[in-house]
Structure formats: structure tokens, C-alpha cells
Write a protein that holds these residues in place. Sequence first.
Motif, PDB file in Angstrom:
ATOM      1  N   UNK A 247      23.160  53.508  31.885  1.00 53.75           N
ATOM      2  CA  UNK A 247      22.357  54.566  32.513  1.00 53.75           C
ATOM      3  C   UNK A 247      21.000  53.987  32.897  1.00 53.75           C
ATOM      4  N   UNK A 248      21.007  53.155  33.921  1.00 57.52           N
ATOM      5  CA  UNK A 248      19.822  52.397  34.310  1.00 57.52           C
ATOM      6  C   UNK A 248      19.514  52.596  35.786  1.00 57.52           C
ATOM      7  N   UNK A 249      18.268  52.308  36.160  1.00 58.12           N
ATOM      8  CA  UNK A 249      17.956  52.327  37.581  1.00 58.12           C
ATOM      9  C   UNK A 249      18.626  51.131  38.252  1.00 58.12           C
ATOM     10  N   UNK A 250      18.658  51.161  39.575  1.00 55.09           N
ATOM     11  CA  UNK A 250      19.409  50.155  40.325  1.00 55.09           C
ATOM     12  C   UNK A 250      18.934  48.723  40.040  1.00 55.09           C
ATOM     13  N   UNK A 251      17.629  48.433  40.087  1.00 58.79           N
ATOM     14  CA  UNK A 251      17.191  47.057  39.805  1.00 58.79           C
ATOM     15  C   UNK A 251      17.546  46.594  38.394  1.00 58.79           C
ATOM     16  N   UNK A 252      17.400  47.484  37.406  1.00 54.78           N
ATOM     17  CA  UNK A 252      17.713  47.106  36.025  1.00 54.78           C
ATOM     18  C   UNK A 252      19.199  46.825  35.854  1.00 54.78           C
ATOM     19  N   UNK A 253      20.032  47.614  36.526  1.00 58.97           N
ATOM     20  CA  UNK A 253      21.473  47.368  36.481  1.00 58.97           C
ATOM     21  C   UNK A 253      21.813  46.006  37.077  1.00 58.97           C
ATOM     22  N   UNK A 254      21.187  45.698  38.194  1.00 61.48           N
ATOM     23  CA  UNK A 254      21.451  44.408  38.837  1.00 61.48           C
ATOM     24  C   UNK A 254      21.035  43.250  37.929  1.00 61.48           C
ATOM     25  N   UNK A 255      19.900  43.389  37.256  1.00 62.70           N
ATOM     26  CA  UNK A 255      19.457  42.324  36.350  1.00 62.70           C
ATOM     27  C   UNK A 255      20.439  42.147  35.198  1.00 62.70           C
ATOM     28  N   UNK A 256      20.885  43.250  34.609  1.00 61.16           N
ATOM     29  CA  UNK A 256      21.795  43.172  33.474  1.00 61.16           C
ATOM     30  C   UNK A 256      23.134  42.562  33.881  1.00 61.16           C
ATOM     31  N   UNK A 257      23.621  42.933  35.065  1.00 59.09           N
ATOM     32  CA  UNK A 257      24.925  42.456  35.530  1.00 59.09           C
ATOM     33  C   UNK A 257      24.826  41.143  36.295  1.00 59.09           C
ATOM     34  N   UNK A 258      23.589  40.613  36.393  1.00 62.28           N
ATOM     35  CA  UNK A 258      23.341  39.345  37.086  1.00 62.28           C
ATOM     36  C   UNK A 258      23.817  39.396  38.541  1.00 62.28           C
ATOM     37  N   UNK A 259      23.420  40.482  39.200  1.00 64.27           N
ATOM     38  CA  UNK A 259      23.720  40.680  40.612  1.00 64.27           C
ATOM     39  C   UNK A 259      22.429  40.594  41.415  1.00 64.27           C
ATOM     40  N   UNK A 260      22.510  40.342  42.722  1.00 62.92           N
ATOM     41  CA  UNK A 260      21.301  40.340  43.550  1.00 62.92           C
ATOM     42  C   UNK A 260      20.617  41.703  43.485  1.00 62.92           C
ATOM     43  N   UNK A 261      19.296  41.737  43.479  1.00 64.21           N
ATOM     44  CA  UNK A 261      18.587  43.018  43.412  1.00 64.21           C
ATOM     45  C   UNK A 261      18.792  43.825  44.684  1.00 64.21           C
ATOM     46  N   UNK A 262      18.585  45.142  44.629  1.00 61.90           N
ATOM     47  CA  UNK A 262      18.700  45.960  45.845  1.00 61.90           C
ATOM     48  C   UNK A 262      17.705  45.485  46.891  1.00 61.90           C
ATOM     49  N   UNK A 263      18.108  45.586  48.149  1.00 67.32           N
ATOM     50  CA  UNK A 263      17.282  45.047  49.226  1.00 67.32           C
ATOM     51  C   UNK A 263      15.999  45.834  49.430  1.00 67.32           C
ATOM     52  N   UNK A 264      16.002  47.107  49.047  1.00 66.36           N
ATOM     53  CA  UNK A 264      14.802  47.918  49.260  1.00 66.36           C
ATOM     54  C   UNK A 264      14.772  49.081  48.282  1.00 66.36           C
ATOM     55  N   UNK A 265      13.584  49.579  48.048  1.00 62.39           N
ATOM     56  CA  UNK A 265      13.368  50.757  47.209  1.00 62.39           C
ATOM     57  C   UNK A 265      12.036  51.354  47.643  1.00 62.39           C
ATOM     58  N   UNK A 266      11.693  52.489  47.087  1.00 57.79           N
ATOM     59  CA  UNK A 266      10.466  53.165  47.508  1.00 57.79           C
ATOM     60  C   UNK A 266       9.494  53.271  46.340  1.00 57.79           C
ATOM     61  N   UNK A 267       8.273  52.866  46.614  1.00 55.34           N
ATOM     62  CA  UNK A 267       7.217  52.922  45.608  1.00 55.34           C
ATOM     63  C   UNK A 267       6.266  54.071  45.933  1.00 55.34           C
ATOM     64  N   UNK A 268       5.399  54.375  44.990  1.00 55.80           N
ATOM     65  CA  UNK A 268       4.404  55.426  45.217  1.00 55.80           C
ATOM     66  C   UNK A 268       3.174  55.118  44.370  1.00 55.80           C
ATOM     67  N   UNK A 372      28.457  54.178  49.452  1.00 49.97           N
ATOM     68  CA  UNK A 372      28.448  52.831  48.891  1.00 49.97           C
ATOM     69  C   UNK A 372      28.673  52.880  47.384  1.00 49.97           C
ATOM     70  N   UNK A 373      29.408  51.922  46.886  1.00 49.97           N
ATOM     71  CA  UNK A 373      29.529  51.722  45.443  1.00 49.97           C
ATOM     72  C   UNK A 373      28.946  50.350  45.135  1.00 49.97           C
ATOM     73  N   UNK A 374      27.690  50.306  44.676  1.00 51.34           N
ATOM     74  CA  UNK A 374      27.052  49.002  44.481  1.00 51.34           C
ATOM     75  C   UNK A 374      27.608  48.217  43.295  1.00 51.34           C
ATOM     76  N   UNK A 375      28.435  48.862  42.465  1.00 48.42           N
ATOM     77  CA  UNK A 375      28.968  48.184  41.279  1.00 48.42           C
ATOM     78  C   UNK A 375      30.481  48.399  41.189  1.00 48.42           C
ATOM     79  N   UNK A 376      31.249  47.831  42.131  1.00 49.11           N
ATOM     80  CA  UNK A 376      32.694  48.109  42.182  1.00 49.11           C
ATOM     81  C   UNK A 376      33.522  47.334  41.166  1.00 49.11           C
ATOM     82  N   UNK A 377      32.953  46.305  40.552  1.00 49.11           N
ATOM     83  CA  UNK A 377      33.750  45.406  39.720  1.00 49.11           C
ATOM     84  C   UNK A 377      33.468  45.544  38.229  1.00 49.11           C
ATOM     85  N   UNK A 378      33.045  46.717  37.791  1.00 52.55           N
ATOM     86  CA  UNK A 378      32.794  46.916  36.368  1.00 52.55           C
ATOM     87  C   UNK A 378      34.111  46.923  35.593  1.00 52.55           C
ATOM     88  N   UNK A 379      34.131  46.371  34.381  1.00 52.00           N
ATOM     89  CA  UNK A 379      35.333  46.469  33.541  1.00 52.00           C
ATOM     90  C   UNK A 379      35.697  47.931  33.289  1.00 52.00           C
TER      91      UNK A 379
END
Length: 411
Positions: A247-268, A372-379
Motif C-alpha cells: 500500500x505505497x505511492x507509485x515512486x515508493x512501489x517502484x523503488x521497492x520492486x526495483x522498477x524505473x520510477x514514474x515518468x511524472x508526478x505532481x508537486x505542490x 494502465x497496470x504499472x505492476x503487471x508482474x507481481x507474484x
Amino acid sequence: MIAIVGGGLSGLACAVELQRAGKTFALFEASPCLGGRQRTSKKDGFTLDHGFQVILSSYKTVASVCDISLLSPCRFESGALLHDGRRLTRLGSPFENPFSALLTPAFCVGDKIRLAWLGLELLLTPCTKLLARCASPDDRSTRAFLSQRGFSKSFFTRFAQPFFGGVLLDNDLATSAGLFLYYLKKFITGHAWIPAAGIQALPESLASRLPSSAIHLNRRVTAIAHEPRGLVLENGEVVSADKIILALDHPSLCRLLRLPPPSSARSVTVVYFKTQTSLYKQPRIVLPEGATRRVRHFVQITNIAPGFAPTGWHLISATILDGGNLSGKELADAAAHEIGGCFPHAAGSLEHLETIHVPYAVPDQPPGFAARNPFPDLPQHVYACGDWERGASIEAALGSGIETVKRVLCA
């Protein structure tokens, strides 16, 4: 045992649902506190939310996971105050007060008719159909949708960009039109409110329903173990788990799964000011007209939640989407100048209190993002959830967690 990684709203919703189902679980959070991006801090007696975040009464999932009355909701009035550089205009909700909305000089007659017609269409359209549009190849940007519906240029600069640009954190209105329509319906059918103690009171309310023995703070997960199944913690400890929910945000999930980070996000960035001179009295946000303004919208938040400031003081929250290359002081000065231009009587009284930058506030949500399913290969024993899945909102984060637990229990 079911392991939950992440103590934000999605992770807490997972925990609440597993608790209801009588399942054994353990929640691991890397930071010293729960809540994820729903954070509130204190400074000099002022209450500062990390980002302008509101809850809508039309968010039914919120009411299903916590007792809202315990949060002491502080309610906004529907509508907004529009400032065109010369004067302040009150914009009421056409669905709460049609007569007031028809008389407002903020919009031309054509835009009033278009907005009323769109609102009626949304009242007749189920939310599920609006969200399904976010996964459709026919989805388009919010700007393209509104342009096709014939809304004028002044509608964009006076309302769409200041209001929904601030909601979506998207000054260009490039976000999915399906998501925009979903939010518009939620605003039409409900009112905005904030907890009297700040937005962090919401995750704290969820956490209070959980056994403390199941919550593990300062426990960063660095990898997923497959044989045997479980989690690897930063200290090298391996925790056994039959099923795992990430249950993580997209960048944290990518780091944990050792995947490339999302190409963009929105800051404030939120700039807070304190003042002993009230800017205005209504419990509404102010929308300054103009696409090039630094401040997308601002609010005298103590008009809604008086307890956010010590007695005799008012607290101003200004939302900025693009700070450019300005330093912290330059950005605060620019925000004070723009706010002072709307309320000259209080311009000299604004004192900079704090600037809070949230580098990852919401995921990017372009047309068709939900397909889109950014994490299609989860066990098979690993599940992922978060607001990146169905649209960035408090409701979406909670709903994603609840739906994920349903899948876990059915597997």
C-alpha cells in the motif's frame, strides 16, 4: 498472516478491513508516524496541513471506515470567491442556490447554461460510469473536454484553472476528463470539510481502531522474500507472511520492486501566512483570475477552522503549483504580493509563517490513465494498492485499500 507495507490511507484501510474480517495482519511503516501524505504539523500555536486537503461529504467510503463526528468537521460554504484583479465576486453553487448563481457576474450567460446542463448530466450519471471513462481510449484531457463543450476563455481563467487546477494540481488541465467529471459530481453532491485538528486526524482515527501490536513504525521494508514468503526489513530481519499488500505511492512501489520510477508526478507548495487583520469573513476559498499567477487559490482557513490559529490571529493558506526558480523567501514575497493585491487593506499585515513543499503530492493522471497496470508482474501472493490506481483523492486511496482486501480474501 497478511503483511501490509505502508501506513498511509490505503494501508490503514486495508488494516481496518482485515480487522473487520477477523484476519491476522501486521502493518509496516517506514516513518515514525502513520498517515502518508495526510500530515499536519504545528508551529507557534498554528495548525498547518501539508497541502490544501479537504474531505467531501459525498465521499461515502470515509464514513464507512471512521466515525466522522469524532473528527469535529469544519465545513466550507459551497462555491467560492472570485477575484478578477479589480473586485471580489461571490460564486454560489447553482445546485444549492440557483437564483444566486444565475445573478453572478462571474460567468457569461452561455457558461452558466453550459455549467448547469453539465451538472444535471452528472447528477444522472453513476460515479462508476465516470470512473470507467478514465480507462477508456475515448477519454480526453479536461481542457479538451471543456473546450468541446463550448466554455469560454474567461471560464478557464476565472474558474476552471484556479479551482480545478488547484484540485487536480494541474495548471494546464491536462488531467483525465473522466476524473474531472467525477470530482465535479462529488463537489456538486457534497460539501467540503476539514477535521478540526487538521487532516492528519483522519488517518489517526483509522489507526485508533487497530491493535497497537499490529502496527510497526520505523520498519522500512527493502525487499520481498519469495522462499519462504515474507518481507525483508532494513535491519535484515525477515518477516514471514502468507500474503503481502503493498500500500505505497507509485515512486515508493517502484523503488521497492526495483522498477524505473514514474515518468511524472505532481508537486505542490503551500505558503502559510499569519495576520491579525482579517482578509474576509466567508468560509470559502478565493480564486484569483489569471493563468500566470503563482497562487492558484488561497483561503483564510481560520474562517472554516478557528482552532487552526491562536486567539486573535488568522491563518492564510496559499496553494502554489509552480514556484519556478524562486527561493523560499522570493516565493513567499510573491504570494504575499498577489494575496495583498486582492485584499489591499490587509496587504501590509501578512507575516510569512511557513512554506511546505510536497514533491510527490498526486500521481500524474492523463487521459486513459486507469487502463494502465504499472505492476503487471507481481507474484500471486503480492497485491498493490494506492491512489495511483483509481484517481488521486482521499476517497480513492481508501477505496483502493478496501477493494484490494476483498481480492485478497477471495483468493
